[in-house]
Design an enzyme around this catalytic site. Sequence first.
Site, PDB file in Angstrom:
ATOM      1  N   CYS A   2       0.849  -1.175   0.000  1.00 21.72           N
ATOM      2  CA  CYS A   2       0.000   0.000   0.000  1.00 21.72           C
ATOM      3  C   CYS A   2       0.894   1.239   0.000  1.00 21.72           C
ATOM      4  O   CYS A   2       2.094   1.133   0.160  1.00 21.72           O
ATOM      5  CB  CYS A   2      -0.833   0.038   1.272  1.00 21.72           C
ATOM      6  SG  CYS A   2      -1.718  -1.492   1.557  1.00 21.72           S
ATOM      7  N   ARG A  27       1.465   1.808  -5.890  1.00 18.75           N
ATOM      8  CA  ARG A  27       1.695   0.819  -4.841  1.00 18.75           C
ATOM      9  C   ARG A  27       0.433   0.021  -4.508  1.00 18.75           C
ATOM     10  O   ARG A  27       0.475  -0.926  -3.720  1.00 18.75           O
ATOM     11  CB  ARG A  27       2.192   1.503  -3.571  1.00 18.75           C
ATOM     12  CG  ARG A  27       3.444   2.314  -3.760  1.00 18.75           C
ATOM     13  CD  ARG A  27       3.835   2.978  -2.469  1.00 18.75           C
ATOM     14  NE  ARG A  27       4.159   2.007  -1.451  1.00 18.75           N
ATOM     15  CZ  ARG A  27       5.323   1.408  -1.306  1.00 18.75           C
ATOM     16  NH1 ARG A  27       6.301   1.692  -2.122  1.00 18.75           N
ATOM     17  NH2 ARG A  27       5.524   0.521  -0.354  1.00 18.75           N
ATOM     18  N   TRP A  74      -3.687  -1.996  -1.505  1.00 20.63           N
ATOM     19  CA  TRP A  74      -3.654  -3.178  -2.370  1.00 20.63           C
ATOM     20  C   TRP A  74      -3.954  -4.342  -1.439  1.00 20.63           C
ATOM     21  O   TRP A  74      -3.172  -4.660  -0.550  1.00 20.63           O
ATOM     22  CB  TRP A  74      -2.284  -3.318  -3.011  1.00 20.63           C
ATOM     23  CG  TRP A  74      -2.195  -4.396  -4.041  1.00 20.63           C
ATOM     24  CD1 TRP A  74      -2.929  -4.515  -5.177  1.00 20.63           C
ATOM     25  CD2 TRP A  74      -1.300  -5.503  -4.037  1.00 20.63           C
ATOM     26  NE1 TRP A  74      -2.540  -5.628  -5.882  1.00 20.63           N
ATOM     27  CE2 TRP A  74      -1.544  -6.247  -5.206  1.00 20.63           C
ATOM     28  CE3 TRP A  74      -0.312  -5.946  -3.161  1.00 20.63           C
ATOM     29  CZ2 TRP A  74      -0.843  -7.406  -5.524  1.00 20.63           C
ATOM     30  CZ3 TRP A  74       0.386  -7.090  -3.490  1.00 20.63           C
ATOM     31  CH2 TRP A  74       0.127  -7.811  -4.652  1.00 20.63           C
ATOM     32  N   ASN A 100       1.194  -0.203   5.908  1.00 20.98           N
ATOM     33  CA  ASN A 100       1.639  -0.917   4.707  1.00 20.98           C
ATOM     34  C   ASN A 100       2.426  -2.126   5.193  1.00 20.98           C
ATOM     35  O   ASN A 100       3.433  -1.960   5.885  1.00 20.98           O
ATOM     36  CB  ASN A 100       2.530   0.022   3.879  1.00 20.98           C
ATOM     37  CG  ASN A 100       3.268  -0.712   2.779  1.00 20.98           C
ATOM     38  OD1 ASN A 100       2.771  -1.696   2.236  1.00 20.98           O
ATOM     39  ND2 ASN A 100       4.444  -0.237   2.434  1.00 20.98           N
ATOM     40  N   GLY A 101       1.952  -3.327   4.884  1.00 21.70           N
ATOM     41  CA  GLY A 101       2.652  -4.529   5.325  1.00 21.70           C
ATOM     42  C   GLY A 101       1.683  -5.574   5.843  1.00 21.70           C
ATOM     43  O   GLY A 101       0.500  -5.559   5.489  1.00 21.70           O
ATOM     44  N   GLU A 482      10.724 -12.240 -21.290  1.00 22.62           N
ATOM     45  CA  GLU A 482      10.375 -10.890 -20.849  1.00 22.62           C
ATOM     46  C   GLU A 482       9.307 -10.278 -21.766  1.00 22.62           C
ATOM     47  O   GLU A 482       8.363  -9.643 -21.288  1.00 22.62           O
ATOM     48  CB  GLU A 482      11.645 -10.018 -20.794  1.00 22.62           C
ATOM     49  CG  GLU A 482      11.422  -8.561 -20.447  1.00 22.62           C
ATOM     50  CD  GLU A 482      10.721  -8.318 -19.120  1.00 22.62           C
ATOM     51  OE1 GLU A 482      10.516  -9.261 -18.346  1.00 22.62           O
ATOM     52  OE2 GLU A 482      10.336  -7.158 -18.892  1.00 22.62           O
ATOM     53  N   LYS A 486       5.561  -9.014 -20.560  1.00 22.95           N
ATOM     54  CA  LYS A 486       5.058  -7.648 -20.795  1.00 22.95           C
ATOM     55  C   LYS A 486       3.672  -7.705 -21.431  1.00 22.95           C
ATOM     56  O   LYS A 486       2.760  -6.990 -21.031  1.00 22.95           O
ATOM     57  CB  LYS A 486       5.997  -6.841 -21.712  1.00 22.95           C
ATOM     58  CG  LYS A 486       7.290  -6.375 -21.142  1.00 22.95           C
ATOM     59  CD  LYS A 486       7.175  -5.233 -20.151  1.00 22.95           C
ATOM     60  CE  LYS A 486       7.044  -5.741 -18.763  1.00 22.95           C
ATOM     61  NZ  LYS A 486       8.190  -6.085 -17.999  1.00 22.95           N
ATOM     62  N   GLU A 489       0.916  -9.030 -18.891  1.00 21.59           N
ATOM     63  CA  GLU A 489       0.533  -8.247 -17.724  1.00 21.59           C
ATOM     64  C   GLU A 489      -0.228  -6.980 -18.070  1.00 21.59           C
ATOM     65  O   GLU A 489      -1.051  -6.536 -17.277  1.00 21.59           O
ATOM     66  CB  GLU A 489       1.736  -7.929 -16.827  1.00 21.59           C
ATOM     67  CG  GLU A 489       2.776  -7.034 -17.449  1.00 21.59           C
ATOM     68  CD  GLU A 489       3.936  -6.751 -16.504  1.00 21.59           C
ATOM     69  OE1 GLU A 489       3.718  -6.708 -15.289  1.00 21.59           O
ATOM     70  OE2 GLU A 489       5.055  -6.571 -17.001  1.00 21.59           O
ATOM     71  N   HIS A 505       8.696 -30.686 -28.604  1.00 23.40           N
ATOM     72  CA  HIS A 505       8.465 -31.566 -27.453  1.00 23.40           C
ATOM     73  C   HIS A 505       7.097 -31.314 -26.828  1.00 23.40           C
ATOM     74  O   HIS A 505       6.871 -31.665 -25.674  1.00 23.40           O
ATOM     75  CB  HIS A 505       9.593 -31.398 -26.433  1.00 23.40           C
ATOM     76  CG  HIS A 505      10.931 -31.749 -27.006  1.00 23.40           C
ATOM     77  ND1 HIS A 505      11.303 -33.034 -27.293  1.00 23.40           N
ATOM     78  CD2 HIS A 505      11.959 -30.962 -27.422  1.00 23.40           C
ATOM     79  CE1 HIS A 505      12.506 -33.049 -27.827  1.00 23.40           C
ATOM     80  NE2 HIS A 505      12.935 -31.784 -27.928  1.00 23.40           N
ATOM     81  N   LYS A 604       2.916  -2.208  -8.199  1.00 17.38           N
ATOM     82  CA  LYS A 604       4.295  -1.972  -8.616  1.00 17.38           C
ATOM     83  C   LYS A 604       5.309  -2.709  -7.759  1.00 17.38           C
ATOM     84  O   LYS A 604       6.274  -3.263  -8.265  1.00 17.38           O
ATOM     85  CB  LYS A 604       4.581  -0.466  -8.579  1.00 17.38           C
ATOM     86  CG  LYS A 604       5.984  -0.090  -9.007  1.00 17.38           C
ATOM     87  CD  LYS A 604       6.220  -0.421 -10.465  1.00 17.38           C
ATOM     88  CE  LYS A 604       7.622  -0.133 -10.917  1.00 17.38           C
ATOM     89  NZ  LYS A 604       7.928  -0.849 -12.169  1.00 17.38           N
TER      90      LYS A 604
HETATM   91  C1  F6R Z   1       6.824  -6.897 -14.422  1.00 12.54           C
HETATM   92  C2  F6R Z   1       7.310  -6.421 -13.131  1.00 12.54           C
HETATM   93  C3  F6R Z   1       7.458  -7.394 -12.032  1.00 12.54           C
HETATM   94  C4  F6R Z   1       8.694  -7.044 -11.171  1.00 12.54           C
HETATM   95  C5  F6R Z   1       8.759  -7.951  -9.937  1.00 12.54           C
HETATM   96  C6  F6R Z   1       9.989  -7.674  -9.105  1.00 12.54           C
HETATM   97  O1  F6R Z   1       6.789  -5.877 -15.361  1.00 12.54           O
HETATM   98  O2  F6R Z   1       7.566  -5.268 -12.963  1.00 12.54           O
HETATM   99  O3  F6R Z   1       7.539  -8.701 -12.500  1.00 12.54           O
HETATM  100  O4  F6R Z   1       9.836  -7.186 -11.951  1.00 12.54           O
HETATM  101  O5  F6R Z   1       7.622  -7.762  -9.157  1.00 12.54           O
HETATM  102  O6  F6R Z   1      10.013  -6.355  -8.669  1.00 12.54           O
HETATM  103  P1  F6R Z   1      11.339  -5.686  -8.152  1.00 12.54           P
HETATM  104  O7  F6R Z   1      12.267  -5.594  -9.294  1.00 12.54           O
HETATM  105  O8  F6R Z   1      10.911  -4.357  -7.640  1.00 12.54           O
HETATM  106  O9  F6R Z   1      11.886  -6.576  -7.081  1.00 12.54           O
END
Ligand code: F6R
Length: 609
Positions: A2, A27, A74, A100-101, A482, A486, A489, A505, A604
């Site tokens: 959060c 967040r 969140w 937050n936590g 990757e 992208k 998500e 396979h 995030k």
């Molecule tokens: C995808 C994305 C997440 C982060 C993951 C780790 O676009 O952003 O998969 O890479 O949650 O986050 P960090 O790098 O902040 O530990």
Amino acid sequence: MCGIVGYVGDKQAVDFLLEGLSKLEYRGYDSAGIAVYDGAKIRVEKSVGRLAALRDKIKDDVPQGTIGIGHTRWATHGRPSDVNAHPHTDCTGDFVVVHNGIIENYLTLKEDLIEKGHSFKSETDTEIVAHLLEEVWNGDFEASVREVLRRIEGSYSLVFMCKREPDKLICTKQDNPLVIGIGEGENFIASDIPAIIKRTRRTYILNDGELAVVTKDAIRITNRKGEPVTKKVFEVNWNAEAAEKGGYEHFMLKEINEQPKAVRDTMSQRIAKDGKCITMDELKWDADYLNSFNQIYIVACGTAYHAGLVGKYYIERLVRVPVQVDVASEFRYRDPIIDEHTLFIVVSQSGETSDTLAALKESKRRGAKTLALTNVVGSSIAREADQVIYTWAGPEIAVASTKAYTTQLILFFMLALYMAQIKKTVTPERIAELIAALKQVPAQISETLSDTEPIKTFAKQYGFNDDVFYIGRGLDYDVALEGALKLKEISYIHAEAYAAGELKHGTLALIVEGVPVIALATQKSVYEKTLSNIKEVKARDAVVIGIAAEGDEELQKYVDHVMKVPETDELLLPILAVVPLQLLAYYAAITRGCDVDKPRNLAKSVTVE
Ligand code: F6R
């Protein structure tokens, strides 16, 4: 996870609270709330949904007062709802808290408090904190908060308000971030700097266990034992615009376009003036020490994990030390074999990811030496690791990570070169050659970004397909992973990446007429093999979009469309090849009308397990 804010000063608190929360929505954004002391009582207003819903709710009757706290949520314990939104209060309404936590022992505490007559309104773990404060109240706000902290277990950043001492906020943290912004006749509290940067650049970054009593004219910080802590003021040196969209429609697009600068910043002070070697002044380990490692672990989550896969390739290729890569949530529970001869590298944009932090702590417990690659100075991971090297990507606000990934790749490449210099596993001539190629990367990314029209067209054409496949070999496979993440998500299209050689396979069964396949073929060392895999999918009538380096005239004969990236050493091509994939995901999400910067169910920075 959060975002939390607090204000105390001469102005109307609500203005800062809403402004700060809007900068922290990355967040979490399933509900929001504020609490403001109006001179007689603490008024709490909250609403499920985005901050806009809260703004709407209070627009005709804005809470008045010059001290207050706020929260954007969140959900973890308790679904998103008005009642589960923070702030939370005790039975009397005198004690109010944002958090937050996770409070891990909340169920035991809750049962005990219910027995003592407290009645709970929400399903959250946080509400017990307010009731506990009511329960332990001894007439002194700070002393009572300390008593609460002695009884709760878990991770938190917390801000408390108390009607009985209404001139102050008390905040503290354990494993979750908290900054205090120093103003003139006013002070600010927030989970992160973008929330306060418009108001002040002078901040204190709280450490675990520290507690701050914040009034309009003073900030008093003490440690767990209550002893005064003298902290250095941390001056924020990036500007307010850096945390804003800067004219782009979305943070993600802005951040994709910031990659040339982010990459340049990340490499700039780490190349010797003569361009012949890498300098890593921030690494305090000497050559003997770096030579003593017999294995390396790279542990991270999501995109950072994908960067780790490329890191493994670089280190094994250039340094000839075995590297294992693991996702943090798996690593921490699988009794890994590591010891004092293990170099343990964690990668994290935010520096706050709970699983990565836990894996880091576990590796230290087992004797490994630890190194963090992170983007956030003063983050929990930066503080926990023995050594830190930073990506200088600037704040990354969009949930989908872009510039953090490319700068992580740059940093891994430079780290591998640095270790190769020490271990003499690569000749000085080859190192100089790779550094020369590295220096071209920012301009090459700019070139890739200069013509997005074909990518927009593909996105429109294939943006409504249900499934998309990504294939590649070696480094191309890592980038494919990757690219698929992208797309998934932010556009919610089902996307999978496969090592191209694995298709036969099993996966080939899914390739039918019209299915889009993004085929990466940038790696010369496995080019012919990749080409034959492309022919396999083409033979099943897939629509193939190839990603190739300039100068490749072959691939276009076998695919439906080609996207070209500038030619460079194949080790550096992932940093270029990922850019069209980021853009493809972005424009596919736009085509589908998705909320690019705030994809559903995601946040995030994942500071809970
Ligand atoms: C995808 C994305 C997440 C982060 C993951 C780790 O676009 O952003 O998969 O890479 O949650 O986050 P960090 O790098 O902040 O530990």
